[in-house]
Design a protein around this motif. Sequence first.
Motif, PDB file in Angstrom:
ATOM      1  N   GLY A 111       0.827  -1.196   0.000  1.00 54.08           N
ATOM      2  CA  GLY A 111       0.000   0.000   0.000  1.00 54.08           C
ATOM      3  C   GLY A 111       0.865   1.252   0.000  1.00 54.08           C
ATOM      4  N   THR A 112       0.183   2.392  -0.077  1.00 56.40           N
ATOM      5  CA  THR A 112       0.887   3.658  -0.184  1.00 56.40           C
ATOM      6  C   THR A 112       1.627   4.020   1.097  1.00 56.40           C
ATOM      7  N   LEU A 113       0.993   3.844   2.229  1.00 57.16           N
ATOM      8  CA  LEU A 113       1.594   4.289   3.485  1.00 57.16           C
ATOM      9  C   LEU A 113       2.851   3.489   3.827  1.00 57.16           C
ATOM     10  N   ILE A 114       2.724   2.171   3.933  1.00 59.24           N
ATOM     11  CA  ILE A 114       3.865   1.333   4.311  1.00 59.24           C
ATOM     12  C   ILE A 114       4.933   1.358   3.213  1.00 59.24           C
ATOM     13  N   GLY A 115       4.518   1.229   1.964  1.00 56.34           N
ATOM     14  CA  GLY A 115       5.463   1.252   0.855  1.00 56.34           C
ATOM     15  C   GLY A 115       6.194   2.574   0.751  1.00 56.34           C
ATOM     16  N   GLY A 116       5.481   3.683   0.944  1.00 54.59           N
ATOM     17  CA  GLY A 116       6.111   4.995   0.897  1.00 54.59           C
ATOM     18  C   GLY A 116       7.124   5.189   2.017  1.00 54.59           C
ATOM     19  N   ILE A 117       6.763   4.729   3.213  1.00 56.47           N
ATOM     20  CA  ILE A 117       7.702   4.819   4.340  1.00 56.47           C
ATOM     21  C   ILE A 117       8.956   4.002   4.044  1.00 56.47           C
ATOM     22  N   VAL A 143       8.673   8.162   8.524  1.00 53.92           N
ATOM     23  CA  VAL A 143       7.337   7.985   9.108  1.00 53.92           C
ATOM     24  C   VAL A 143       6.583   9.315   9.150  1.00 53.92           C
ATOM     25  N   VAL A 144       7.247  10.377   9.591  1.00 52.80           N
ATOM     26  CA  VAL A 144       6.566  11.669   9.726  1.00 52.80           C
ATOM     27  C   VAL A 144       6.204  12.246   8.363  1.00 52.80           C
ATOM     28  N   SER A 145       7.154  12.248   7.414  1.00 53.93           N
ATOM     29  CA  SER A 145       6.865  12.876   6.121  1.00 53.93           C
ATOM     30  C   SER A 145       5.831  12.102   5.318  1.00 53.93           C
ATOM     31  N   MET A 149       1.834  13.211   4.603  1.00 54.50           N
ATOM     32  CA  MET A 149       1.270  13.286   3.251  1.00 54.50           C
ATOM     33  C   MET A 149       0.101  12.318   3.079  1.00 54.50           C
ATOM     34  N   TRP A 150       0.231  11.131   3.661  1.00 48.12           N
ATOM     35  CA  TRP A 150      -0.846  10.148   3.574  1.00 48.12           C
ATOM     36  C   TRP A 150      -2.095  10.675   4.270  1.00 48.12           C
TER      37      TRP A 150
END
Length: 170
Positions: A111-117, A143-145, A149-150
Motif C-alpha cells: 500500500g501507499t503508506l507502508i510502501g512509501g515509508i 514515518v513523519v513525512s 502526506m498520507w
Amino acid sequence: MTTMSRDTVVSIILLLFCGFLVWAGTLIRDPQFGELPPAAWPKAVTWVLTAFCIVYFVQSLLADRRRTAEDIVAPDPDRQPGLAGWFRWYFNPIVCLTFYFIFLATLPYFGTLIGGILLVFALLSFLGGMTPRLIVNHAIIAVVSVGAMWLLFTYGLRVLLPRGELFPGI
C-alpha cells in the motif's frame, strides 16, 4: 555561433511537456456538481510546474551566456570511459530508480503508506549513510513525512490511495 547547453534543451522539452499538460487539462470534463471542478488541482499543479520550468529556462540561458569555450570542450575529469565508468558515474541514480521500481512493484502488497515509508527510508539510508543514529533519524523522517502526506491526501483531500493486501486497513 554558440550551442545550447543541456540545461537549455531540457528546459525547452519540459516547457513543451507543460504545454501538453495545460492542453490536456482543458479536456477534463466538468460534471457541474457545484463544487470544485475536477480539473482545478491538475491545472494548478501544471501552472506551478510551468512557472518553475520558465525559471529553469531563464537560468539556463543566463548560464549559457557565461560559459566559456573551455566549459564546452573539457570532459569531466572524474568520469572513466566505457560501460563500467558509465555505471560508476550513474550508480546513485540507478539505485534510486531501482528502489522506486521496487516500490511500484510492491505497492499492491504494502500500500501507499507502508510502501512509501519503506521507500523514503531506503533512499535516505542509501544516500545519507547508515550509522545507528542516522538510521533512527531516517526512520523518523520517513514515518513523519510520508505519514503526514498520507493523512493529508486520505483525510484532507479524500483521495483514495492504494491500500495493500498485507495491511488492508491502511
